[in-house]
Design a protein around this motif. Structure first.
Motif, short mmCIF file in Angstrom:
data_model
loop_
_atom_site.label_atom_id
_atom_site.label_comp_id
_atom_site.label_asym_id
_atom_site.label_seq_id
_atom_site.Cartn_x
_atom_site.Cartn_y
_atom_site.Cartn_z
N LEU A 1 34.61 -74.42 14.97
CA LEU A 1 33.78 -74.23 16.15
C LEU A 1 32.63 -75.22 16.19
O LEU A 1 31.94 -75.43 15.21
CB LEU A 1 33.21 -72.82 16.17
N LYS A 2 32.43 -75.80 17.40
CA LYS A 2 31.36 -76.79 17.50
C LYS A 2 30.56 -76.57 18.77
O LYS A 2 30.99 -75.90 19.69
CB LYS A 2 31.98 -78.19 17.57
N LYS B 1 28.75 -75.99 22.02
CA LYS B 1 28.53 -74.84 22.89
C LYS B 1 29.29 -73.60 22.40
O LYS B 1 28.80 -72.49 22.45
CB LYS B 1 28.97 -75.18 24.31
N ASN B 2 30.52 -73.83 21.93
CA ASN B 2 31.32 -72.72 21.43
C ASN B 2 30.64 -71.99 20.30
O ASN B 2 30.65 -70.78 20.23
CB ASN B 2 32.66 -73.23 20.90
N ARG B 3 30.05 -72.77 19.42
CA ARG B 3 29.39 -72.20 18.25
C ARG B 3 28.24 -71.30 18.70
O ARG B 3 28.04 -70.21 18.19
CB ARG B 3 28.90 -73.35 17.37
N HIS B 4 27.48 -71.80 19.67
CA HIS B 4 26.34 -71.06 20.16
C HIS B 4 26.79 -69.73 20.77
O HIS B 4 26.24 -68.67 20.49
CB HIS B 4 25.60 -71.90 21.19
N GLN B 5 27.84 -69.80 21.57
CA GLN B 5 28.37 -68.60 22.23
C GLN B 5 28.90 -67.61 21.17
O GLN B 5 28.67 -66.41 21.26
CB GLN B 5 29.50 -69.02 23.17
N PHE B 6 29.57 -68.15 20.19
CA PHE B 6 30.11 -67.35 19.08
C PHE B 6 28.97 -66.61 18.38
O PHE B 6 29.03 -65.40 18.16
CB PHE B 6 30.81 -68.32 18.12
N ARG C 1 27.29 -63.87 20.58
CA ARG C 1 28.14 -62.70 20.73
C ARG C 1 28.23 -61.92 19.41
O ARG C 1 28.18 -60.69 19.39
CB ARG C 1 29.53 -63.17 21.17
N LEU D 1 37.51 -63.77 15.31
CA LEU D 1 36.49 -64.21 16.26
C LEU D 1 35.78 -62.99 16.82
O LEU D 1 36.39 -61.92 16.96
CB LEU D 1 37.14 -64.97 17.42
N THR E 1 34.74 -63.02 22.80
CA THR E 1 34.61 -64.48 22.94
C THR E 1 35.84 -65.16 23.52
O THR E 1 35.76 -66.31 23.93
CB THR E 1 34.26 -65.18 21.60
N THR E 2 36.98 -64.49 23.53
CA THR E 2 38.16 -65.16 24.10
C THR E 2 38.64 -64.50 25.40
O THR E 2 39.67 -64.92 25.94
CB THR E 2 39.33 -65.23 23.09
#
Ligand code: ATP
Ligand code: MG
Length: 387
Positions: free
Chosen positions: A14-15, A17-22, A25, A169, A173-174
């Protein structure tokens, strides 16, 4: 001594923006999981989370262990940034270790203002442990026990344990998916696996009162409650399927009962997906288990919807599925002998490899739209929370 639960997470891939959202959440999911266990300030720093532990540490750990996205946790002592305090904490933690002959000390020092460097800290702590314990030896390559020291601005964290967690996850998130939840062994496991990959699960159960008892509905609610422990809550639609089954039985050839019934289920699931803005349907089907689980059957059943149908159990054997069911504690509920709407509806000779055309032809005897609308109108919506 102050204690915290140190939470490790992250799919390495994960990198940005995804990481931040992860992270956002996951933090929310951990907070939700700890509801009712007194307010706690959860810190997020350097790709970790820290939950202060008080007397109810066990309960906190049990709940955190069910949050998807967490790779492992450790119970750590937090002490002031002094080498004497660190040594003392290490000894205390070490004394709780039951087994082993060799150890090593591993130090991380993100807080560079601390006067001693990592190798020196490890050396000092190791020396202190050797002096104050029995027959332990140092083995830096393959130790039985690792004493971890992390020097951070707010204090030093010292721990010897590492409890593996579920990974996956964070739920939500998905996206969202509708799970066809029967009272059987398979579908709760399938739902749990969907959650593991970050899906928020909305349950849909088909109930055929009075052919199936009130208790069989309770059973499904109990199952939803079990898997809700992994997601905070589960919304559950209970669809009244009786009229549809009666219409099929009255108007369609017996060999297609199951195929047509399952096509009706998928049509209703498709409808609920649209209502819920869910992007997939999840089922507990696996390959070759029963008549409706041949590729030909699945193809004909699947034909009624364009929404992707996820079948997380597709390649699992029954025994493997049972293992999971026991692990997530749904098995004992699933094997309770309350009839499912499908079991009451099994013809003597179901079509094992149905073809689409005759099935479509057989369905012409049904008022499909009317039946679906009627049953959807009567659907109950429940929100289920963990125990
Ligand atoms: P399960 O153990 O999940 O009931 P199964 O091996 O008994 O699965 P089937 O009865 O053919 O297999 O059902 C296949 C899938 O269809 C189930 O896993 C579930 O996702 C869905 N399903 C079956 N019956 C119902 C029902 N009454 N309500 C909702 N979904 C159902
Ligand atoms: Mg079943």
């Amino acid at each position: 001594m102050e204690q915290v639960l140190l939470i490790r997470y992250g799919e390495i891939s994960l990198k940005g923006k995804n990481r931040h959202q992860f992270e956002r959440r996951l933090l929310q999911n951990v907070k939700d999981a700890l509801k009712g266990l007194e307010p706690r300030r959860i810190e997020l720093a350097y790709g970790r989370m820290y939950v202060p532990l008080k007397e109810n540490a066990e309960a906190v750990i049990e709940r955190v262990k069910k949050v998807f996205g967490i790779v492992s946790v450790s119970v750590a002592a937090v002490v002031p940034l002094e080498i004497e305090a660190i040594c003392e904490a290490a000894l205390q933690q070490f004394n709780q270790v039951k087994e082993g002959e060799t150890f090593k000390v591993e130090t991380q020092r993100p807080y560079k203002q601390f006067p001693l460097q990592s190798p020196e800290i490890s050396r000092r702590v190791g020396g202190y442990l050797l002096k104050n314990t029995g027959n332990w030896k140092v083995d830096v390559h393959n130790p039985d026990v690792t004493v971890n020291v992390e020097v951070r601005q707010e204090g030093a964290y010292v721990y010897t344990n590492k409890i593996p967690c579920l990974g996956g996850l964070p739920v939500g998130t998905t996206g969202r998916a509708v799970l066809l939840l029967s009272g059987g062994i398979d579908s709760p496991v399938a739902g749990w696996m969907g959650m593991k990959r970050g899906l928020e699960i909305v349950g849909l159960h088909f109930h055929s009162f009075p052919f199936t008892s009130e208790r069989s509905k309770e059973k499904v609610i109990d199952l939803a409650r079990k898997i809700s422990a992994y997601s905070g809550k589960v919304k559950l639609y209970v669809n009244h399927f009786t009229e549809i089954q009666k219409a099929i039985r009255k108007n369609c050839p017996e060999q297609y009962y199951v195929t047509i019934m399952r096509r009706m289920m998928f049509r209703i699931a498709d409808r609920i997906c649209r209502q819920e803005e869910a992007k997939a349907i999840v089922t507990g089907e696996s390959l070759g288990q029963v008549a409706s689980q041949t590729l030909e059957s699945m193809g004909v059943i699947n034909e009624v919807t364009k929404i992707p149908v996820l079948r997380p159990l597709i390649a699992l054997d029954k025994l493997e599925i049972i293992d999971y069911a026991q692990k997530i504690d749904t098995y004992d509920i699933s094997i309770q002998p309350y009839e499912d709407c499908c079991t009451l509806f099994v013809p003597k000779h179901p079509a094992i490899r149905p073809k689409l055309e005759p099935v479509q032809k057989a369905e012409e005897a049904l008022d499909i739209e009317g039946l679906i609308q009627e049953s959807v109108d009567k659907t109950e919506v429940l929100v289920i929370y963990p125990d």
